[in-house]
Design a protein around this motif. Structure first.
Motif, PDB file in Angstrom:
ATOM      1  N   PHE A 108       0.852  -1.327   0.068  1.00 29.43           N
ATOM      2  CA  PHE A 108      -0.059   0.063   0.043  1.00 29.43           C
ATOM      3  C   PHE A 108       0.925   1.204   0.029  1.00 29.43           C
ATOM      4  CE2 PHE A 108      -3.126  -2.933   0.804  1.00 29.43           C
ATOM      5  CZ  PHE A 108      -4.363  -2.594   0.445  1.00 29.43           C
ATOM      6  N   SER A 109       2.090   1.105   0.395  1.00 27.76           N
ATOM      7  CA  SER A 109       2.957   2.354   0.436  1.00 27.76           C
ATOM      8  C   SER A 109       3.849   2.532  -0.611  1.00 27.76           C
ATOM      9  CB  SER A 109       3.879   2.376   1.512  1.00 27.76           C
ATOM     10  OG  SER A 109       4.998   1.264   1.755  1.00 27.76           O
ATOM     11  N   THR A 110       3.935   1.301  -1.612  1.00 26.56           N
ATOM     12  CA  THR A 110       4.640   1.665  -2.897  1.00 26.56           C
ATOM     13  C   THR A 110       3.962   2.394  -3.886  1.00 26.56           C
ATOM     14  OG1 THR A 110       5.760  -0.434  -2.281  1.00 26.56           O
ATOM     15  CG2 THR A 110       5.920   0.347  -4.504  1.00 26.56           C
ATOM     16  N   VAL A 171     -21.409  10.418  -8.426  1.00 24.49           N
ATOM     17  CA  VAL A 171     -21.114   9.288  -7.727  1.00 24.49           C
ATOM     18  C   VAL A 171     -21.018   8.155  -8.514  1.00 24.49           C
ATOM     19  CG1 VAL A 171     -22.145   7.755  -6.001  1.00 24.49           C
ATOM     20  CG2 VAL A 171     -22.551  10.132  -5.637  1.00 24.49           C
ATOM     21  N   GLN A 172     -19.963   7.410  -8.427  1.00 23.34           N
ATOM     22  CA  GLN A 172     -19.587   6.116  -9.306  1.00 23.34           C
ATOM     23  C   GLN A 172     -19.456   4.844  -8.656  1.00 23.34           C
ATOM     24  OE1 GLN A 172     -16.818   6.984 -12.509  1.00 23.34           O
ATOM     25  NE2 GLN A 172     -17.004   8.990 -12.556  1.00 23.34           N
ATOM     26  N   PHE A 173     -20.082   3.766  -8.993  1.00 25.18           N
ATOM     27  CA  PHE A 173     -19.797   2.584  -8.394  1.00 25.18           C
ATOM     28  C   PHE A 173     -18.926   1.711  -9.459  1.00 25.18           C
ATOM     29  CE2 PHE A 173     -23.333   4.174  -5.875  1.00 25.18           C
ATOM     30  CZ  PHE A 173     -23.024   3.543  -4.688  1.00 25.18           C
ATOM     31  N   LEU A 174     -17.835   1.516  -9.073  1.00 27.16           N
ATOM     32  CA  LEU A 174     -16.716   0.778 -10.028  1.00 27.16           C
ATOM     33  C   LEU A 174     -16.824  -0.596  -9.851  1.00 27.16           C
ATOM     34  CD1 LEU A 174     -13.895   3.183  -9.835  1.00 27.16           C
ATOM     35  CD2 LEU A 174     -15.645   3.078 -11.203  1.00 27.16           C
ATOM     36  N   GLY A 175     -17.715  -1.403  -8.879  1.00 28.13           N
ATOM     37  CA  GLY A 175     -17.454  -2.787  -8.666  1.00 28.13           C
ATOM     38  C   GLY A 175     -16.361  -3.257  -7.995  1.00 28.13           C
ATOM     39  N   ALA A 176     -16.263  -4.603  -7.666  1.00 32.57           N
ATOM     40  CA  ALA A 176     -15.038  -5.051  -7.154  1.00 32.57           C
ATOM     41  C   ALA A 176     -13.735  -4.940  -7.786  1.00 32.57           C
ATOM     42  CB  ALA A 176     -15.293  -6.479  -6.628  1.00 32.57           C
ATOM     43  N   ARG A 177     -12.717  -4.997  -7.278  1.00 36.33           N
ATOM     44  CA  ARG A 177     -11.440  -5.061  -7.713  1.00 36.33           C
ATOM     45  C   ARG A 177     -10.477  -5.896  -6.732  1.00 36.33           C
ATOM     46  NH1 ARG A 177     -13.805  -2.890 -10.780  1.00 36.33           N
ATOM     47  NH2 ARG A 177     -13.421  -1.062 -12.098  1.00 36.33           N
ATOM     48  N   PRO A 178      -9.547  -6.668  -7.549  1.00 38.68           N
ATOM     49  CA  PRO A 178      -8.764  -7.561  -6.671  1.00 38.68           C
ATOM     50  C   PRO A 178      -7.739  -6.801  -5.681  1.00 38.68           C
ATOM     51  CG  PRO A 178      -8.502  -8.172  -9.082  1.00 38.68           C
ATOM     52  CD  PRO A 178      -9.347  -6.614  -8.863  1.00 38.68           C
ATOM     53  N   HIS A 179      -7.469  -7.368  -4.810  1.00 36.42           N
ATOM     54  CA  HIS A 179      -6.880  -6.696  -3.382  1.00 36.42           C
ATOM     55  C   HIS A 179      -5.505  -5.886  -3.649  1.00 36.42           C
ATOM     56  CE1 HIS A 179      -4.585  -6.368   0.478  1.00 36.42           C
ATOM     57  NE2 HIS A 179      -5.709  -6.056   0.737  1.00 36.42           N
ATOM     58  N   ASN A 180      -4.557  -6.658  -4.863  1.00 37.56           N
ATOM     59  CA  ASN A 180      -3.446  -5.926  -5.197  1.00 37.56           C
ATOM     60  C   ASN A 180      -3.611  -4.825  -5.827  1.00 37.56           C
ATOM     61  OD1 ASN A 180      -4.043  -7.224  -7.572  1.00 37.56           O
ATOM     62  ND2 ASN A 180      -2.373  -8.570  -7.577  1.00 37.56           N
ATOM     63  N   GLN A 181      -4.649  -4.467  -6.444  1.00 35.96           N
ATOM     64  CA  GLN A 181      -5.011  -3.263  -7.256  1.00 35.96           C
ATOM     65  C   GLN A 181      -5.592  -2.239  -6.527  1.00 35.96           C
ATOM     66  OE1 GLN A 181      -7.600  -3.901 -10.716  1.00 35.96           O
ATOM     67  NE2 GLN A 181      -6.364  -5.882 -11.353  1.00 35.96           N
ATOM     68  N   LEU A 182      -5.941  -2.429  -5.337  1.00 38.73           N
ATOM     69  CA  LEU A 182      -6.444  -1.252  -4.505  1.00 38.73           C
ATOM     70  C   LEU A 182      -5.548  -0.157  -4.223  1.00 38.73           C
ATOM     71  CD1 LEU A 182      -8.557  -3.177  -1.825  1.00 38.73           C
ATOM     72  CD2 LEU A 182      -9.667  -2.149  -3.957  1.00 38.73           C
ATOM     73  N   PRO A 183      -4.177  -0.488  -3.940  1.00 36.13           N
ATOM     74  CA  PRO A 183      -3.419   0.635  -3.729  1.00 36.13           C
ATOM     75  C   PRO A 183      -3.467   1.795  -4.910  1.00 36.13           C
ATOM     76  CG  PRO A 183      -2.501  -1.396  -3.094  1.00 36.13           C
ATOM     77  CD  PRO A 183      -3.684  -1.758  -3.819  1.00 36.13           C
ATOM     78  N   ALA A 184      -3.588   1.247  -6.166  1.00 35.41           N
ATOM     79  CA  ALA A 184      -3.278   2.176  -7.198  1.00 35.41           C
ATOM     80  C   ALA A 184      -4.530   3.033  -7.196  1.00 35.41           C
ATOM     81  CB  ALA A 184      -3.310   1.311  -8.581  1.00 35.41           C
ATOM     82  N   LYS A 209      -9.128  -1.920   6.140  1.00 37.07           N
ATOM     83  CA  LYS A 209      -8.907  -0.579   5.241  1.00 37.07           C
ATOM     84  C   LYS A 209      -8.330   0.508   6.214  1.00 37.07           C
ATOM     85  CE  LYS A 209     -12.982  -0.729   3.658  1.00 37.07           C
ATOM     86  NZ  LYS A 209     -13.668  -1.732   4.722  1.00 37.07           N
ATOM     87  N   LEU A 210      -8.625   0.480   7.464  1.00 40.59           N
ATOM     88  CA  LEU A 210      -8.019   1.582   8.194  1.00 40.59           C
ATOM     89  C   LEU A 210      -6.432   1.878   8.076  1.00 40.59           C
ATOM     90  CD1 LEU A 210      -8.269   3.924  10.204  1.00 40.59           C
ATOM     91  CD2 LEU A 210      -8.590   2.136  12.060  1.00 40.59           C
ATOM     92  N   ARG A 211      -5.903   0.737   8.297  1.00 35.67           N
ATOM     93  CA  ARG A 211      -4.452   0.609   8.465  1.00 35.67           C
ATOM     94  C   ARG A 211      -3.968   0.694   6.767  1.00 35.67           C
ATOM     95  NH1 ARG A 211      -5.839  -2.345  12.717  1.00 35.67           N
ATOM     96  NH2 ARG A 211      -4.691  -1.986  14.671  1.00 35.67           N
ATOM     97  N   GLU A 212      -4.789   0.012   5.971  1.00 33.18           N
ATOM     98  CA  GLU A 212      -4.307   0.269   4.298  1.00 33.18           C
ATOM     99  C   GLU A 212      -4.415   1.707   4.099  1.00 33.18           C
ATOM    100  OE1 GLU A 212      -5.692  -4.385   3.367  1.00 33.18           O
ATOM    101  OE2 GLU A 212      -7.138  -2.725   2.872  1.00 33.18           O
ATOM    102  N   TYR A 213      -5.421   2.361   4.294  1.00 28.82           N
ATOM    103  CA  TYR A 213      -5.545   3.752   4.194  1.00 28.82           C
ATOM    104  C   TYR A 213      -4.404   4.394   4.566  1.00 28.82           C
ATOM    105  CZ  TYR A 213     -10.621   3.570   2.833  1.00 28.82           C
ATOM    106  OH  TYR A 213     -12.057   3.302   2.359  1.00 28.82           O
ATOM    107  N   LEU A 214      -4.112   4.187   5.783  1.00 27.58           N
ATOM    108  CA  LEU A 214      -2.896   5.052   6.399  1.00 27.58           C
ATOM    109  C   LEU A 214      -1.644   4.560   5.742  1.00 27.58           C
ATOM    110  CD1 LEU A 214      -3.775   4.333  10.391  1.00 27.58           C
ATOM    111  CD2 LEU A 214      -3.610   6.595   9.056  1.00 27.58           C
ATOM    112  N   ALA A 215      -1.538   3.286   5.248  1.00 29.44           N
ATOM    113  CA  ALA A 215      -0.258   2.874   4.550  1.00 29.44           C
ATOM    114  C   ALA A 215      -0.060   3.666   3.416  1.00 29.44           C
ATOM    115  CB  ALA A 215      -0.256   1.507   4.466  1.00 29.44           C
ATOM    116  N   SER A 216      -1.142   4.094   2.743  1.00 28.86           N
ATOM    117  CA  SER A 216      -1.083   4.541   1.200  1.00 28.86           C
ATOM    118  C   SER A 216      -0.844   6.072   1.501  1.00 28.86           C
ATOM    119  CB  SER A 216      -2.402   4.519   0.550  1.00 28.86           C
ATOM    120  OG  SER A 216      -3.370   5.446   1.287  1.00 28.86           O
TER     121      SER A 216
END
Length: 286
Positions: A108-110, A171-184, A209-216
């Motif tokens: 998430f930080s890269t 407002v846009q709903f993009l659907g689900a995404r693989p976990h490894n794409q979320l940082p982008a 997601k709280l810690r993932e948000y922070l890591a980003s």
């Protein structure tokens, strides 16, 4: 009768797996109260109940059934692990330990390239995860109307009525995404949102997601709940009666604090949590 059948069926399948893998020292790890009848069935060295949710407040759960099963399980196991401070209040077991979630900090930080399907016209407030009844849709509608120049982006499977949001042009709903794409995605939002309802489930949660948000490093706008307050100096948290749109704008002013947000969770990796867990298991199985 149902419990006896479930136990028989599970024992049959698990024993087959144990024999196939050649296991001879068993540590029993349970994360559902309905598995209570497995305790003591494998001549295990130790048993652990990993409590990741308040099942008495969880949607779709038979609360009347699960409460006595969880109490029975808590009395039988050698160790209880909980993911939040609130959950510790449920148990009188002397060996109850808080083991919070970790984060894949490098992922998430890269820095990652901006996804092509993010809107280009205006700042973005985003959310990813299950779009369920625990989201406070009323404050999201209010925010989208109050901030017409902002784009509100949601990633995840829709499991509740969001028609009031879908009717709005920004407002846009993009659907689900693989976990490894979320940082982008999150790295290219202006603000990441945690717009949760105030209920028993959210009070006990420790959202990944709280810690993932922070890591980003992305600024965060959140409603108030215990897990968020543990990081309150790094988040914009909603005050009583404050419109959530103002929380989003306050968060957007915290862009320069990216390094602080990332630094706070840089030592909260899953590897660190695994090391803690390994030490606990080794102690139990001596």
């Amino acid at each position: 009768m149902i419990r006896r059948f479930n136990k028989w069926r599970l024992l049959k399948d698990i024993n087959r797996a144990i024999e196939h893998e050649g296991f001879d020292k068993i540590i029993l790890w349970l994360s559902l109260p309905t598995a209570v009848d497995m305790v003591g069935s494998f001549n295990e060295q130790a048993s652990i109940y990993y409590c990741g949710d308040d099942f008495e407040g969880l949607d779709g759960v038979d609360h009347k059934m699960v409460k006595p099963l969880e109490q029975e399980l808590a009395e039988k196991v050698d160790l209880i692990l909980v993911v939040s401070k609130v959950l510790t209040r449920k148990f009188t077991h002397p060996d109850s330990i808080i083991l919070p979630h970790g984060v894949d900090y490098p992922l998430f930080s890269t820095p990652a390239a901006r996804p092509h399907d993010l809107p280009e016209n205006g700042p973005i407030a985003g959310f990813y995860g299950s779009i369920s009844a625990w989201l406070e849709t009323d404050i999201l509608v209010q925010s989208a109307i109050a901030l017409p120049s902002w784009q509100f982006v949601f990633i995840g499977d829709i499991k509740t009525d969001v028609s009031s949001l879908q009717a709005l042009p920004n407002v846009q709903f993009l659907g689900a995404r693989p976990h490894n794409q979320l940082p982008a995605y999150i790295q290219h939002w202006n603000v990441a949102m945690l717009p949760f309802r105030d209920n028993k489930q959210i009070a006990a949660c420790n959202p990944l997601k709280l810690r993932e948000y922070l890591a980003s490093g992305t600024p965060i706008a959140s409603t108030t709940f215990p897990a968020a307050r543990e990081y309150e100096e790094l988040l914009a948290i909603q005050s009583p009666k404050e419109p959530f749109s103002r929380v989003i704008l306050r968060a957007n002013k915290q862009r320069e604090e990216k390094a602080r947000r990332q630094s706070r969770v840089s030592t909260e990796s899953w590897q660190h949590r695994a090391t803690q867990l390994e030490a606990l298991i080794n102690h139990l199985s001596r």
